[in-house]
Scaffold this motif. Structure first.
Motif, PDB file in Angstrom:
ATOM      1  N   THR A 160       0.863  -1.175   0.000  1.00  0.00           N
ATOM      2  CA  THR A 160       0.000   0.000   0.000  1.00  0.00           C
ATOM      3  C   THR A 160       0.903   1.229   0.000  1.00  0.00           C
ATOM      4  O   THR A 160       1.946   1.234   0.655  1.00  0.00           O
ATOM      5  CB  THR A 160      -0.882   0.020   1.265  1.00  0.00           C
ATOM      6  N   GLU A 161       0.520   2.243  -0.772  1.00  0.00           N
ATOM      7  CA  GLU A 161       1.267   3.496  -0.770  1.00  0.00           C
ATOM      8  C   GLU A 161       0.348   4.633  -1.186  1.00  0.00           C
ATOM      9  O   GLU A 161      -0.727   4.408  -1.730  1.00  0.00           O
ATOM     10  CB  GLU A 161       2.488   3.431  -1.684  1.00  0.00           C
ATOM     11  N   CYS A 162       0.788   5.851  -0.906  1.00  0.00           N
ATOM     12  CA  CYS A 162       0.056   7.047  -1.318  1.00  0.00           C
ATOM     13  C   CYS A 162       0.987   7.922  -2.146  1.00  0.00           C
ATOM     14  O   CYS A 162       2.181   8.020  -1.854  1.00  0.00           O
ATOM     15  CB  CYS A 162      -0.434   7.830  -0.111  1.00  0.00           C
ATOM     16  N   VAL A 206       4.655   7.206   1.610  1.00  0.00           N
ATOM     17  CA  VAL A 206       4.295   8.280   0.680  1.00  0.00           C
ATOM     18  C   VAL A 206       5.392   8.448  -0.353  1.00  0.00           C
ATOM     19  O   VAL A 206       6.573   8.482  -0.027  1.00  0.00           O
ATOM     20  CB  VAL A 206       4.082   9.604   1.450  1.00  0.00           C
ATOM     21  N   ILE A 264     -10.040   4.797   5.807  1.00  0.00           N
ATOM     22  CA  ILE A 264     -10.010   6.048   5.042  1.00  0.00           C
ATOM     23  C   ILE A 264     -10.949   7.070   5.678  1.00  0.00           C
ATOM     24  O   ILE A 264     -10.575   8.227   5.875  1.00  0.00           O
ATOM     25  CB  ILE A 264     -10.374   5.797   3.560  1.00  0.00           C
ATOM     26  N   ALA A 318      -1.388  11.847   3.975  1.00  0.00           N
ATOM     27  CA  ALA A 318      -0.990  10.715   3.131  1.00  0.00           C
ATOM     28  C   ALA A 318      -0.238   9.653   3.933  1.00  0.00           C
ATOM     29  O   ALA A 318      -0.463   8.455   3.751  1.00  0.00           O
ATOM     30  CB  ALA A 318      -0.140  11.211   1.964  1.00  0.00           C
ATOM     31  N   ASN A 368       3.540  -1.418   4.104  1.00  0.00           N
ATOM     32  CA  ASN A 368       3.326   0.013   3.918  1.00  0.00           C
ATOM     33  C   ASN A 368       4.564   0.614   3.263  1.00  0.00           C
ATOM     34  O   ASN A 368       5.617   0.716   3.883  1.00  0.00           O
ATOM     35  CB  ASN A 368       3.060   0.686   5.267  1.00  0.00           C
ATOM     36  N   ILE A 395      -4.219  13.400  -3.189  1.00  0.00           N
ATOM     37  CA  ILE A 395      -3.560  12.186  -2.724  1.00  0.00           C
ATOM     38  C   ILE A 395      -4.139  11.026  -3.516  1.00  0.00           C
ATOM     39  O   ILE A 395      -5.366  10.871  -3.596  1.00  0.00           O
ATOM     40  CB  ILE A 395      -3.803  11.938  -1.220  1.00  0.00           C
ATOM     41  N   ILE A 438      -4.326   7.056  -3.523  1.00  0.00           N
ATOM     42  CA  ILE A 438      -4.117   5.908  -2.648  1.00  0.00           C
ATOM     43  C   ILE A 438      -4.018   4.652  -3.501  1.00  0.00           C
ATOM     44  O   ILE A 438      -4.929   4.356  -4.273  1.00  0.00           O
ATOM     45  CB  ILE A 438      -5.291   5.745  -1.655  1.00  0.00           C
ATOM     46  N   GLU A 439      -2.925   3.941  -3.368  1.00  0.00           N
ATOM     47  CA  GLU A 439      -2.780   2.652  -4.035  1.00  0.00           C
ATOM     48  C   GLU A 439      -2.999   1.573  -2.983  1.00  0.00           C
ATOM     49  O   GLU A 439      -2.108   1.277  -2.193  1.00  0.00           O
ATOM     50  CB  GLU A 439      -1.414   2.535  -4.707  1.00  0.00           C
ATOM     51  N   LEU A 470      -2.865   7.865   6.084  1.00  0.00           N
ATOM     52  CA  LEU A 470      -3.696   7.028   5.215  1.00  0.00           C
ATOM     53  C   LEU A 470      -2.963   5.753   4.823  1.00  0.00           C
ATOM     54  O   LEU A 470      -3.508   4.648   4.930  1.00  0.00           O
ATOM     55  CB  LEU A 470      -4.097   7.792   3.948  1.00  0.00           C
ATOM     56  N   SER A 471      -1.730   5.897   4.379  1.00  0.00           N
ATOM     57  CA  SER A 471      -0.956   4.735   3.962  1.00  0.00           C
ATOM     58  C   SER A 471      -0.774   3.748   5.110  1.00  0.00           C
ATOM     59  O   SER A 471      -0.926   2.533   4.940  1.00  0.00           O
ATOM     60  CB  SER A 471       0.403   5.195   3.414  1.00  0.00           C
TER      61      SER A 471
END
Length: 101
Positions: A9-11, A43, A91, A25, A40, A64, A66-67, A28-29
């Protein structure tokens, strides 16, 4: 599921994000990777992305991307299908908190 190259997961943010956007970000990540039980990657800036320039980042305001997972990876999709409520809650929690800050 073991962590694979796609199990992340990344932003993504603009190349010069302000401190507020960068913090949102980061959180969130972190929260999404916890919900998804993925690695993780934190960012990254737009220029660090595979495409180097992203149309979404041309929009005004705080941006941002979000992946959460890679749709081309069946294991990622399976994991997302089972964790999507937790992802949505993570989120919502972050955005609700930072909307008041």
């Amino acid at each position: 599921f073991p962590v694979t190259i796609a199990d992340v997961t990344e932003c993504l943010v603009k190349d010069k994000p302000d401190a507020y956007v960068k913090k949102v970000a980061e959180v969130l990540s972190q929260k999404i990777s916890m919900a998804m039980e993925t690695k993780n990657r934190g960012v990254k800036t737009e220029s660090m992305s595979a495409r180097k320039r992203l149309g979404w980042m041309r929009m005004t305001g705080n941006n941002i991307i979000i992946e959460v997972c890679f749709l081309s990876n069946k294991m990622d999709v399976h994991k997302y299908e089972h964790k999507k409520v937790q992802v949505a809650e993570a989120i919502a929690e972050v955005l609700s908190y930072y909307a008041r800050v």
